[in-house]
Design an enzyme around this catalytic site. Structure first.
Site, PDB file in Angstrom:
ATOM      1  N   GLY A 136      67.870   8.268  71.453  1.00 19.66           N
ATOM      2  CA  GLY A 136      66.622   8.235  72.225  1.00 19.66           C
ATOM      3  C   GLY A 136      65.853   9.541  72.245  1.00 19.66           C
ATOM      4  O   GLY A 136      64.841   9.649  72.926  1.00 19.66           O
ATOM      5  N   LEU A 137      66.311  10.549  71.481  1.00 23.03           N
ATOM      6  CA  LEU A 137      65.620  11.844  71.510  1.00 23.03           C
ATOM      7  C   LEU A 137      64.785  12.090  70.246  1.00 23.03           C
ATOM      8  O   LEU A 137      64.324  13.207  70.018  1.00 23.03           O
ATOM      9  CB  LEU A 137      66.611  12.995  71.717  1.00 23.03           C
ATOM     10  N   ASP A 161      57.008   8.357  68.796  1.00 26.66           N
ATOM     11  CA  ASP A 161      57.942   9.442  68.443  1.00 26.66           C
ATOM     12  C   ASP A 161      57.294  10.428  67.469  1.00 26.66           C
ATOM     13  O   ASP A 161      57.316  11.639  67.687  1.00 26.66           O
ATOM     14  CB  ASP A 161      59.220   8.871  67.802  1.00 26.66           C
TER      15      ASP A 161
HETATM   16  C1  MEV Z   1      61.785   4.713  70.836  1.00 29.34           C
HETATM   17  O1  MEV Z   1      61.848   6.108  70.992  1.00 29.34           O
HETATM   18  C2  MEV Z   1      60.773   4.127  71.773  1.00 29.34           C
HETATM   19  C3  MEV Z   1      60.591   2.616  71.714  1.00 29.34           C
HETATM   20  O2  MEV Z   1      59.533   2.300  72.623  1.00 29.34           O
HETATM   21  C4  MEV Z   1      60.257   2.148  70.314  1.00 29.34           C
HETATM   22  C5  MEV Z   1      58.872   2.571  69.863  1.00 29.34           C
HETATM   23  O3  MEV Z   1      58.034   2.948  70.680  1.00 29.34           O
HETATM   24  O4  MEV Z   1      58.640   2.487  68.653  1.00 29.34           O
HETATM   25  C6  MEV Z   1      61.840   1.890  72.190  1.00 29.34           C
END
Ligand code: MEV
Length: 307
Positions: A98-99, A146
């Site tokens: 998640g980072l 991201d």
């Molecule tokens: C991933 O860091 C974030 C999500 O919302 C996927 C995306 O925005 O592409 C889960």
């Protein structure tokens, strides 16, 4: 020898709903980073990812493997004759947590190749677009948040397909980031949410709307410096992420521990199902929350100030 780096990121509010056109707020995390080192070689073009012990021979036109793809896309953009190089990438950003490790590795590679080609001033917008192409290989249907926050390395209020918006942080605030140590595929989490949305679109759209409203309130609170409003908003956002079924036992354990130790709000960050969570703390709560997260099994804890 040429080297370039890129930071990690956390999504403060709005992950998953952002894929469906709702806003999200993300900030760079500079304590962790990916680096790319470019060294001339006598023959060939290879990329070596030291953390995962992987070496890829970059064949021209390979746009399937994410490492080869970012090299080929960047060289094409730079209009650079095919060089003989070894590119070595290394990252302190935990993978699949998640980072933003994938986007950071791609960003570091783009920046290093741009320097190599004598274009160190490559615009963040271009970097972001190149990295987005490769995010599609990692994630399937990425929102683009991201690559945006990492390429621009500044807090962003993000709406899919719209120009980047920044915002003013009236009073700096601190979040503690706790890592469950469980690697989890964002692609899988995003595609499971999509399956749920296909089965029951009305319910999912309502959840996404609710998350979008939380993001807007969070932006106002950050801009106004009314930080006491942020904790409850983090909690509400997490409840909705739980409804989307992207939390996990390990994330719940860390979130509960942070809250019991005094954090004013906490939620998972990124794709979920593992990876990292954040807790909002003031100076008095900070050490107790760090200790509680470690006690509850966090494999790594870092502290970041948003300003
Ligand atoms: C991933 O860091 C974030 C999500 O919302 C996927 C995306 O925005 O592409 C889960």
């Amino acid at each position: 020898m040429i080297s370039a780096a890129a930071c990690g990121k956390i999504i403060l509010f709005g992950e998953h709903a952002v894929v469906y056109g709702r806003p999200a707020i993300a900030v760079p995390v500079t304590q962790v980073q990916a680096t790319a080192l470019v060294q001339p070689r006598a023959h060939g073009l290879t990329i070596h990812a030291t953390d995962i012990a992987r070496t890829v021979k970059v064949e021209p036109h390979n746009l399937i493997d994410p490492l080869a793809a970012i090299v080929n896309l960047t060289l094409a953009y730079l209009n650079c004759p095919r060089p003989q190089l070894e590119i070595t990438v290394h990252s302190t950003i935990p993978i699949a947590s998640g980072l933003g490790s994938g986007a950071a590795i791609s960003t570091a590679i783009v920046r290093a190749l741009a320097q190599f080609a004598g274009r160190p001033d490559i615009a963040p917008e271009v970097v972001s677009q190149l990295v987005y192409e490769v995010e599609k290989l990692y994630h399937g249907t990425p929102s683009g948040i991201d690559n945006t926050v990492i390429a621009y390395q500044q807090p962003v209020y993000f709406l899919r397909g719209e120009p980047i918006q920044t915002f003013n942080v009236a009073h700096p605030f601190t979040v503690v980031v706790g890592n469950t140590g469980i690697a989890s595929s964002t692609k899988k989490a995003v595609s499971d949410v999509r399956r749920g949305w296909e089965i029951d679109p009305a319910r999912y759209e309502a959840w996404f709307d609710w998350i979008g409203a939380i993001v807007q309130q969070a932006r106002s609170a950050i801009e106004a410096g009314t930080l006491d409003r942020l904790g409850p908003l983090l909690d509400q956002n997490h409840v909705l992420l739980r409804e989307l079924d992207v939390s996990s036992l390990e994330l719940e354990r860390l979130i509960l521990a942070a809250k019991q130790a005094g954090a004013s709000g906490a939620k998972l960050v990124g794709g979920g199902r593992g990876g990292n969570m954040i807790a909002l703390v003031n100076d008095q709560q900070r050490e107790a929350v760090i200790a509680a997260l470690k006690e509850a099994g966090a494999v790594n804890v870092l502290v970041t100030e948003i300003q």
